[in-house]
Design an enzyme around this catalytic site. Structure first.
Site, PDB file in Angstrom:
ATOM      1  CE1 TYR A 136      40.913  36.129  45.431  1.00 51.05           C
ATOM      2  CE2 TYR A 136      39.575  35.521  47.320  1.00 51.05           C
ATOM      3  CZ  TYR A 136      40.783  35.929  46.801  1.00 51.05           C
ATOM      4  OH  TYR A 136      41.851  36.145  47.615  1.00 51.05           O
ATOM      5  CE1 TYR A 167      41.613  34.985  35.991  1.00 55.28           C
ATOM      6  CE2 TYR A 167      39.354  35.466  35.349  1.00 55.28           C
ATOM      7  CZ  TYR A 167      40.363  35.504  36.300  1.00 55.28           C
ATOM      8  OH  TYR A 167      40.140  36.047  37.534  1.00 55.28           O
ATOM      9  CD  GLU A 174      44.792  40.235  38.435  1.00 51.87           C
ATOM     10  OE1 GLU A 174      45.395  41.294  38.772  1.00 51.87           O
ATOM     11  OE2 GLU A 174      43.653  39.959  38.796  1.00 51.87           O
ATOM     12  CD  GLU A 199      44.143  45.442  43.457  1.00 53.45           C
ATOM     13  OE1 GLU A 199      44.434  44.232  43.373  1.00 53.45           O
ATOM     14  OE2 GLU A 199      43.037  45.896  43.105  1.00 53.45           O
TER      15      GLU A 199
HETATM   16  C1  LIG Z   1      43.728  40.482  42.518  1.00 52.06           C
HETATM   17  S1  LIG Z   1      43.640  38.903  43.224  1.00 52.06           S
HETATM   18  C2  LIG Z   1      43.729  37.878  41.811  1.00 52.06           C
HETATM   19  C3  LIG Z   1      43.477  36.461  42.105  1.00 52.06           C
HETATM   20  C4  LIG Z   1      43.453  35.502  40.914  1.00 52.06           C
HETATM   21  N1  LIG Z   1      44.694  35.481  40.220  1.00 52.06           N
HETATM   22  C5  LIG Z   1      42.303  35.864  39.988  1.00 52.06           C
HETATM   23  O1  LIG Z   1      42.552  36.356  38.897  1.00 52.06           O
HETATM   24  O2  LIG Z   1      41.151  35.650  40.363  1.00 52.06           O
HETATM   25  C6  LIG Z   1      45.250  38.756  43.947  1.00 52.06           C
HETATM   26  C7  LIG Z   1      45.398  37.554  44.827  1.00 52.06           C
HETATM   27  O3  LIG Z   1      46.757  37.525  45.272  1.00 52.06           O
HETATM   28  C8  LIG Z   1      46.795  37.299  46.678  1.00 52.06           C
HETATM   29  N2  LIG Z   1      47.977  37.973  47.164  1.00 52.06           N
HETATM   30  C9  LIG Z   1      48.199  39.303  47.214  1.00 52.06           C
HETATM   31  N3  LIG Z   1      49.408  39.558  47.712  1.00 52.06           N
HETATM   32  C10 LIG Z   1      49.979  38.360  47.994  1.00 52.06           C
HETATM   33  C11 LIG Z   1      51.217  37.992  48.548  1.00 52.06           C
HETATM   34  N4  LIG Z   1      52.127  38.898  48.938  1.00 52.06           N
HETATM   35  N5  LIG Z   1      51.479  36.678  48.679  1.00 52.06           N
HETATM   36  C12 LIG Z   1      50.554  35.749  48.293  1.00 52.06           C
HETATM   37  N6  LIG Z   1      49.365  36.045  47.773  1.00 52.06           N
HETATM   38  C13 LIG Z   1      49.080  37.344  47.621  1.00 52.06           C
HETATM   39  C14 LIG Z   1      45.508  37.903  47.209  1.00 52.06           C
HETATM   40  O4  LIG Z   1      45.121  37.355  48.436  1.00 52.06           O
HETATM   41  C15 LIG Z   1      44.546  37.582  46.086  1.00 52.06           C
HETATM   42  O5  LIG Z   1      43.996  36.318  46.270  1.00 52.06           O
END
Ligand SMILES: C[S@@+](CC[C@H](N)C(=O)[O-])C[C@H]1O[C@@H](n2cnc3c(N)ncnc32)[C@H](O)[C@@H]1O
Length: 695
Positions: free
Chosen positions: A375, A385, A473, A482
């Site tokens: 992260y 962002y 995201e 992803e």
């Molecule tokens: C690529 S990261 C981006 C995180 C944040 N938005 C950033 O830009 O730092 C995606 C995030 O979404 C969460 N995530 C992925 N699939 C999810 C789901 N089905 N429900 C809830 N959270 C989810 C992951 O655990 C991760 O923390």
């Protein structure tokens, strides 16, 4: 970008002094190593004399061991600072059959040799000496010709081989390699690749054997960047390709790229970036002189050398023929200065420096729980962002539902709301239990009542109310890899009927690429499954063969979904499967090692982000491209069609890609007219057997 290092050596055209003296001189003038011919003109003369003699005399001469006077490299002292240069005059494809015949086809000269049974390695090499693997003894076959066979133990065989080989050009080559191996030299520059014609097949076979038989770490083939005397601008490259193929893509086979004063067009330069360049050879004649009389390179040469220094730090300054007393110290100083010259680096370049051509497995944020450090890396990207915040500016007044990681998007939405004096209610949802702890702490200490944090998977979570805006995201290097489509489909029921998704769409792009380096790296991972796995990688030693084309896109909210869909992704994911075929015209003859994948996304209306080379969002480094490898590279002629096939497939528990490449080109038939040929690679990653993304 780290400071470029340069290891500058010198290649004297002729050495007229002891090599150790030369090494001392080079130390004094600051050179790091010396490229030195293994044997000297005395040996050449002896071999030339041998060719004029009758059979018996000839063989006597060529069987004689090297005398110390015939060698430039006499001892193993300093072998770590030496690169050996085999005799350029040894024409491995000599038209005169006597030359090659004598050298190689021992069996035909000595009919009883072919009748011998149980040849070991040395016999197969074409030496007259052969190891009898059964009796573990060494037979000097030539002595047998004279009915005077000596049997020697295998332990003494290596030392003795140099004494018993038959001569001729090929023999010269082998003899030199054997000697260089004996004194412990690890890199050898072999004779220049013939770039005028395809007359180099025997040369290729000998290189292939050398790669197989000797312990050298590397064989460097001298290849000119461009052969301006040839009608075909790609002749040198094509011959190099053929050589590589004949050597079965050995990673020990590398290039010493010779850069002359005239440079070819950029497209014929970039084809070399995909090849294993181990050493840059700069003849002194490539340099010009500045007003103060010092040697310098022209601007285009400087740019090229700096680019090549990102692949290798070895540069050889080659003294021109007849320039025996040339002082290359100033050439070397100029190269060091060039390597240290720092361009103004963008934040992207600084961040990217350590990632070039480094293969990474794509993240699986849905199936795995990301680590805090991951992260933190995301959060270093200011641009991503900013773009999200820009988007919030126009839509913030409604309830927001955000999928959050450690909360940077929540911060940005609150920021935008504050700037516009609007009130927003944010529900932040995260399925990673560890990131959820961070979010809770942030809610208590920073966000307070503005944000409510929830733990759960968006596909199954029950919200207190429906949202106006769904911010996520979940994008990977290929956009959907992803599983953003599956997650956002599952979350669509959290959105009001007129709700907005940020991002509102994203598209994936593909282009064929050439990169020996990436291919070798996948090979080094050991195991066929790696060739059926995409890798996230910042391309550097890559030749992109076409502008990427769109393969497919995903739109949110997804109009194909029923509004009351609950956990749709798990029940039937058929609407998220895709097949795309794209056609590219290959601009030049190229060796295709796989596909480069990119994406762009529309956050909302005109606000977009992209990692496609032509439209890349400036300064954004959250995503590197993705590489879909091929098990075997394919050679595609100039003007041929490269047809890519990509599938996105899905079962209840996983999503995966399958891919293959076909080529179409015209080929002359025996009647002189052209027929269309079509070839194809196998389909990679069938049924997700090697790579899949867990739902
Ligand atoms: C690529 S990261 C981006 C995180 C944040 N938005 C950033 O830009 O730092 C995606 C995030 O979404 C969460 N995530 C992925 N699939 C999810 C789901 N089905 N429900 C809830 N959270 C989810 C992951 O655990 C991760 O923390």
């Amino acid at each position: 970008m780290p400071e470029l290092t340069v290891t500058v050596g010198v290649s004297p055209y002729q050495l007229d002094r002891e090599i150790l003296i030369k090494l001392d001189q080079c130390d004094e003038s600051g050179h790091d190593f010396v490229v030195a011919p293994i044997s000297n003109p005395l040996f050449r003369q002896k071999m030339a004399d041998a060719l004029t003699k009758g059979f018996e005399d000839r063989n006597q001469l060529i069987q004689a061991p090297f005398s110390p006077q015939e060698l430039y490299l006499r001892t193993s002292d300093s072998s770590d600072r030496l690169v050996g240069l085999t005799a350029e005059w040894a024409n491995l494809d000599a038209k005169d059959p006597a030359e090659r015949y004598m050298a190689e086809k021992v069996g035909e000269y000595h009919p009883y040799l072919s009748a011998q049974k149980g040849y070991g390695k040395y016999g197969e090499r074409g030496f007259t000496g052969a190891v009898n693997v059964q009796s573990n003894s060494f037979v000097d076959v030539h002595s047998k010709v004279n009915e005077n066979a000596h049997r020697l133990t295998v332990e003494t065989c290596a030392a003795l081989l140099a004494l018993v080989m038959v001569g001729g050009c090929l023999q010269v080559f082998e003899k030199e390699l054997l000697w260089a191996s004996y004194i412990g030299i690890s890199a050898i520059i072999v004779p220049s690749l013939n770039t005028h014609s395809t007359q180099f097949i025997n040369y290729a076979r000998m290189i292939c054997r050398a790669l197989n038989d000797y312990a050298f770490h590397q064989l460097w083939v001298r290849v000119p960047l461009d052969d301006l005397t040839s009608g075909d601008k790609q002749q040198a490259w094509k011959n190099w390709m053929l050589l590589k193929q004949m050597c079965d893509y050995s990673s020990k086979l590398q290039i010493a790229l010779v850069i002359k004063s005239k440079l070819p067009d950029q497209e014929y330069i970039s084809q070399w970036f995909a090849e294993p360049i181990k050493c840059i050879v700069l003849p002194t004649t490539t340099f010009t002189t500045n007003p103060k009389g010092y040697p310098v390179l022209s601007k285009p040469h400087q740019n090229l050398v700096r680019r090549l220094l990102q692949f290798t730090s070895y540069v050889v300054i080659e003294e021109a023929e007849g320039e025996l007393t040339c002082d290359t110290g100033n050439h070397q100083k100029f190269l060091r200065y060039l390597a240290q010259m720092q361009d103004d680096m963008s934040s992207l370049e600084k961040f990217a420096a350590g990632y070039k051509d480094y293969l990474q497995s794509p993240l699986q944020p849905l199936m795995d729980h990301l680590e805090s450090a991951t992260y933190a890396t995301f959060e270093q990207d200011p641009i991503k962002y900013q773009l999200y915040e820009k988007r919030f500016w126009t839509v913030f007044q409604r309830t927001t539902n955000s999928h959050t990681g450690r909360g940077p998007l929540v911060d940005r939405s609150l920021n935008a709301a504050k700037l516009a004096c609007r009130k927003v209610k944010v529900y932040a949802l995260e399925k990673n239990p560890n990131a959820y702890v961070t979010l809770q702490r942030k809610m208590e200490s920073v966000w307070k009542d503005d944000v409510t944090v929830f733990f759960g998977d968006m596909r199954f979570w029950q919200p207190p109310e429906k949202a106006d805006i769904l911010v996520s995201e979940l994008l990977g290097s290929f956009g959907d890899n992803e599983l953003s489509p599956e997650c956002l489909d599952g979350a669509q029921r959290l959105l009001k009927d007129d709700g907005i998704s940020i991002p509102s769409s994203y598209s994936s792009y593909l282009a064929p690429l050439s990169s020996t380096k990436l291919y070798n790296q996948v090979t080094a991972l050991n195991g066929p499954a790696h060739f059926e796995t995409p890798f996230v990688v910042l391309f550097d030693a890559v030749d992109s063969l076409a502008t990427p084309q769109k393969v497919w896109d995903f739109v949110h909210p997804n109009p194909q979904l029923p509004t009351d869909a609950h956990s749709v992704a798990r029940v039937d994911n058929h609407h998220n499967t895709r097949y795309a075929t794209n056609r590219f015209t290959c601009p030049k003859t190229a060796l295709v090692h796989g596909l480069a994948g990119y994406f762009d996304a529309v956050l909302y209306k005109s606000i977009t982000l992209s990692i496609c080379p032509e439209t890349h969002t400036p300064g954004m480094f959250s995503w590197f491209p993705i590489y879909f490898p091929l098990k075997k590279p394919i050679l595609v002629p100039s003007g041929a069609i490269i047809e890519t096939h990509l599938w996105r497939l899905s079962s209840f528990s996983k999503v995966w890609y399958e891919w293959s490449i076909s080529t179409e080109f015209a080929s002359a038939n025996e009647h002189g007219s052209h027929t269309d040929m079509k070839t194809s690679t196998p389909v990679h990653n069938l049924n997700g057997s090697s790579y899949w993304i867990g739902l």
